[in-house]
Design a protein around this motif. Structure first.
Motif, mmCIF file in Angstrom:
data_model
loop_
_atom_site.group_PDB
_atom_site.id
_atom_site.type_symbol
_atom_site.label_atom_id
_atom_site.label_comp_id
_atom_site.label_asym_id
_atom_site.label_seq_id
_atom_site.Cartn_x
_atom_site.Cartn_y
_atom_site.Cartn_z
ATOM 1 N N GLU A 28 14.849 -9.534 -9.143
ATOM 2 C CA GLU A 28 14.194 -10.762 -8.700
ATOM 3 C C GLU A 28 12.700 -10.633 -8.867
ATOM 4 O O GLU A 28 12.089 -9.668 -8.421
ATOM 5 C CB GLU A 28 14.537 -11.057 -7.235
ATOM 6 C CG GLU A 28 14.007 -12.381 -6.761
ATOM 7 C CD GLU A 28 14.486 -12.756 -5.368
ATOM 8 O OE1 GLU A 28 14.106 -13.845 -4.903
ATOM 9 O OE2 GLU A 28 15.222 -11.972 -4.749
ATOM 10 N N GLU A 29 12.120 -11.606 -9.545
ATOM 11 C CA GLU A 29 10.680 -11.696 -9.731
ATOM 12 C C GLU A 29 10.169 -12.846 -8.859
ATOM 13 O O GLU A 29 10.973 -13.622 -8.359
ATOM 14 C CB GLU A 29 10.363 -11.960 -11.214
ATOM 15 C CG GLU A 29 10.872 -10.902 -12.174
ATOM 16 C CD GLU A 29 10.197 -9.563 -12.018
ATOM 17 O OE1 GLU A 29 8.996 -9.539 -11.656
ATOM 18 O OE2 GLU A 29 10.854 -8.537 -12.247
ATOM 19 N N PRO A 30 8.856 -12.975 -8.690
ATOM 20 C CA PRO A 30 8.349 -14.071 -7.848
ATOM 21 C C PRO A 30 8.791 -15.468 -8.287
ATOM 22 O O PRO A 30 9.062 -16.329 -7.457
ATOM 23 C CB PRO A 30 6.830 -13.926 -7.957
ATOM 24 C CG PRO A 30 6.610 -12.497 -8.307
ATOM 25 C CD PRO A 30 7.791 -12.084 -9.140
ATOM 26 N N ASP A 31 8.903 -15.685 -9.622
ATOM 27 C CA ASP A 31 9.248 -17.019 -10.103
ATOM 28 C C ASP A 31 10.564 -17.102 -10.859
ATOM 29 O O ASP A 31 10.899 -18.149 -11.409
ATOM 30 C CB ASP A 31 8.124 -17.563 -10.986
ATOM 31 C CG ASP A 31 7.951 -16.747 -12.255
ATOM 32 O OD1 ASP A 31 8.394 -15.584 -12.287
ATOM 33 O OD2 ASP A 31 7.382 -17.269 -13.226
ATOM 34 N N SER A 32 11.324 -15.995 -10.906
ATOM 35 C CA SER A 32 12.556 -16.007 -11.690
ATOM 36 C C SER A 32 13.494 -14.883 -11.267
ATOM 37 O O SER A 32 13.110 -13.966 -10.543
ATOM 38 C CB SER A 32 12.235 -15.846 -13.178
ATOM 39 O OG SER A 32 11.677 -14.571 -13.421
ATOM 40 N N PHE A 33 14.723 -15.001 -11.756
ATOM 41 C CA PHE A 33 15.675 -13.894 -11.696
ATOM 42 C C PHE A 33 15.829 -13.389 -13.117
ATOM 43 O O PHE A 33 16.073 -14.177 -14.033
ATOM 44 C CB PHE A 33 17.036 -14.356 -11.155
ATOM 45 C CG PHE A 33 17.048 -14.578 -9.678
ATOM 46 C CD1 PHE A 33 17.221 -13.514 -8.802
ATOM 47 C CD2 PHE A 33 16.878 -15.848 -9.158
ATOM 48 C CE1 PHE A 33 17.230 -13.713 -7.434
ATOM 49 C CE2 PHE A 33 16.888 -16.059 -7.793
ATOM 50 C CZ PHE A 33 17.065 -14.988 -6.920
ATOM 51 N N GLN A 34 15.671 -12.093 -13.323
ATOM 52 C CA GLN A 34 15.777 -11.476 -14.642
ATOM 53 C C GLN A 34 17.153 -10.841 -14.768
ATOM 54 O O GLN A 34 17.524 -9.999 -13.946
ATOM 55 C CB GLN A 34 14.719 -10.384 -14.818
ATOM 56 C CG GLN A 34 13.301 -10.849 -14.663
ATOM 57 C CD GLN A 34 12.810 -11.619 -15.858
ATOM 58 O OE1 GLN A 34 12.165 -12.629 -15.713
ATOM 59 N NE2 GLN A 34 13.100 -11.163 -17.054
ATOM 60 N N VAL A 35 17.907 -11.231 -15.782
ATOM 61 C CA VAL A 35 19.206 -10.633 -16.074
ATOM 62 C C VAL A 35 19.034 -9.799 -17.331
ATOM 63 O O VAL A 35 18.759 -10.340 -18.404
ATOM 64 C CB VAL A 35 20.297 -11.708 -16.290
ATOM 65 C CG1 VAL A 35 21.635 -11.048 -16.601
ATOM 66 C CG2 VAL A 35 20.403 -12.621 -15.082
ATOM 67 N N ASP A 36 19.165 -8.491 -17.196
ATOM 68 C CA ASP A 36 19.024 -7.590 -18.341
ATOM 69 C C ASP A 36 20.408 -7.123 -18.770
ATOM 70 O O ASP A 36 21.151 -6.541 -17.983
ATOM 71 C CB ASP A 36 18.144 -6.400 -17.986
ATOM 72 C CG ASP A 36 16.702 -6.807 -17.756
ATOM 73 O OD1 ASP A 36 16.156 -7.490 -18.635
ATOM 74 O OD2 ASP A 36 16.137 -6.465 -16.703
ATOM 75 N N LEU A 45 24.276 -10.638 -29.530
ATOM 76 C CA LEU A 45 23.387 -11.609 -28.888
ATOM 77 C C LEU A 45 22.050 -11.727 -29.610
ATOM 78 O O LEU A 45 21.348 -12.720 -29.458
ATOM 79 C CB LEU A 45 23.126 -11.220 -27.430
ATOM 80 C CG LEU A 45 24.336 -11.204 -26.503
ATOM 81 C CD1 LEU A 45 23.906 -10.798 -25.107
ATOM 82 C CD2 LEU A 45 25.032 -12.549 -26.486
ATOM 83 N N LEU A 46 21.708 -10.705 -30.379
ATOM 84 C CA LEU A 46 20.381 -10.660 -30.994
ATOM 85 C C LEU A 46 20.351 -11.166 -32.433
ATOM 86 O O LEU A 46 19.273 -11.322 -33.001
ATOM 87 C CB LEU A 46 19.840 -9.239 -30.920
ATOM 88 C CG LEU A 46 19.767 -8.660 -29.511
ATOM 89 C CD1 LEU A 46 19.241 -7.236 -29.542
ATOM 90 C CD2 LEU A 46 18.940 -9.534 -28.602
ATOM 91 N N GLU A 47 21.512 -11.434 -33.004
ATOM 92 C CA GLU A 47 21.545 -11.959 -34.364
ATOM 93 C C GLU A 47 20.877 -13.328 -34.406
ATOM 94 O O GLU A 47 20.770 -14.013 -33.395
ATOM 95 C CB GLU A 47 22.994 -12.057 -34.857
ATOM 96 C CG GLU A 47 23.616 -10.703 -35.116
ATOM 97 C CD GLU A 47 25.048 -10.783 -35.600
ATOM 98 O OE1 GLU A 47 25.659 -11.863 -35.519
ATOM 99 O OE2 GLU A 47 25.555 -9.749 -36.061
ATOM 100 N N ARG A 48 20.439 -13.719 -35.592
ATOM 101 C CA ARG A 48 19.788 -15.025 -35.805
ATOM 102 C C ARG A 48 18.602 -15.219 -34.867
ATOM 103 O O ARG A 48 18.471 -16.240 -34.198
ATOM 104 C CB ARG A 48 20.790 -16.162 -35.660
ATOM 105 C CG ARG A 48 21.882 -16.106 -36.691
ATOM 106 C CD ARG A 48 22.835 -17.266 -36.514
ATOM 107 N NE ARG A 48 23.928 -17.137 -37.447
ATOM 108 C CZ ARG A 48 24.097 -17.911 -38.509
ATOM 109 N NH1 ARG A 48 23.233 -18.856 -38.768
ATOM 110 N NH2 ARG A 48 25.107 -17.731 -39.298
ATOM 111 N N GLY A 80 15.677 -5.494 -24.044
ATOM 112 C CA GLY A 80 14.244 -5.668 -24.219
ATOM 113 C C GLY A 80 13.823 -6.639 -25.298
ATOM 114 O O GLY A 80 12.629 -6.815 -25.544
ATOM 115 N N TYR A 81 14.787 -7.316 -25.941
ATOM 116 C CA TYR A 81 14.447 -8.232 -27.032
ATOM 117 C C TYR A 81 13.492 -9.328 -26.577
ATOM 118 O O TYR A 81 12.480 -9.597 -27.213
ATOM 119 C CB TYR A 81 15.711 -8.859 -27.626
ATOM 120 C CG TYR A 81 15.416 -9.940 -28.638
ATOM 121 C CD1 TYR A 81 15.133 -9.612 -29.961
ATOM 122 C CD2 TYR A 81 15.362 -11.280 -28.272
ATOM 123 C CE1 TYR A 81 14.838 -10.586 -30.889
ATOM 124 C CE2 TYR A 81 15.072 -12.267 -29.196
ATOM 125 C CZ TYR A 81 14.805 -11.914 -30.501
ATOM 126 O OH TYR A 81 14.500 -12.876 -31.417
#
Length: 148
Positions: A28-36, A45-48, A80-81
């Protein structure tokens, strides 16, 4: 109610439905939730240029907003993309702002999704002598940087 746990469960359900061998960790960040996300299927997920990752973030964000009543943005990254891409976009925006200030001519950036445009606008808001505005219709829009 533990929001991080709920988001991890949502991510797990998405990944299971997509039959992807990935794990999710949520911060949890101050303005968002980060899903890694990470694992053997990350490359899918990283293609194209991360297009599938962008789509997953959009759909997961909409579902989280509706079902979990999230009051923060959901940002989905994969190995980390997105962090690297975010830094690249900010650098492109700052470089373009320098050119606009020097040449006193407007400059248009390539089409971007809403998440990317937000990053660019935030980076340019701190820059003196330039203004930015989104242009176009639809999901992908261009940012016009003009001398202020």
């Amino acid at each position: 109610m533990d929001r991080r746990h709920d988001i991890e469960e949502l991510a797990r359900r998405f990944l299971d439905a997509m039959k992807l061998s990935l794990t999710a960790s949520v911060t949890e960040e101050p303005d968002s939730f980060q899903v890694d996300l990470g694992g053997p299927d990350a490359y899918l997920l990283l293609e194209r240029k991360g297009g599938v990752l962008d789509a997953l973030q959009l759909v997961m964000g909409k579902v989280a907003e509706a079902r979990l009543q999230l009051d923060k943005r959901l940002v989905v990254d994969c190995e980390g993309y997105r962090k690297g891409r975010d830094a690249e976009l900010v650098q492109i925006a700052l470089s373009a702002a320098d050119k606009v200030r020097k040449l006193r001519q407007p400059m248009e950036l390539a089409p971007m999704n809403p998440y990317e445009r937000r990053l660019v606008h935030l980076a340019l808001a701190e820059q003196e002598g330039v203004a930015s505005a989104s242009q176009g219709d639809g999901f992908l829009k261009r940012i016009l940087i003009t001398p202020a």
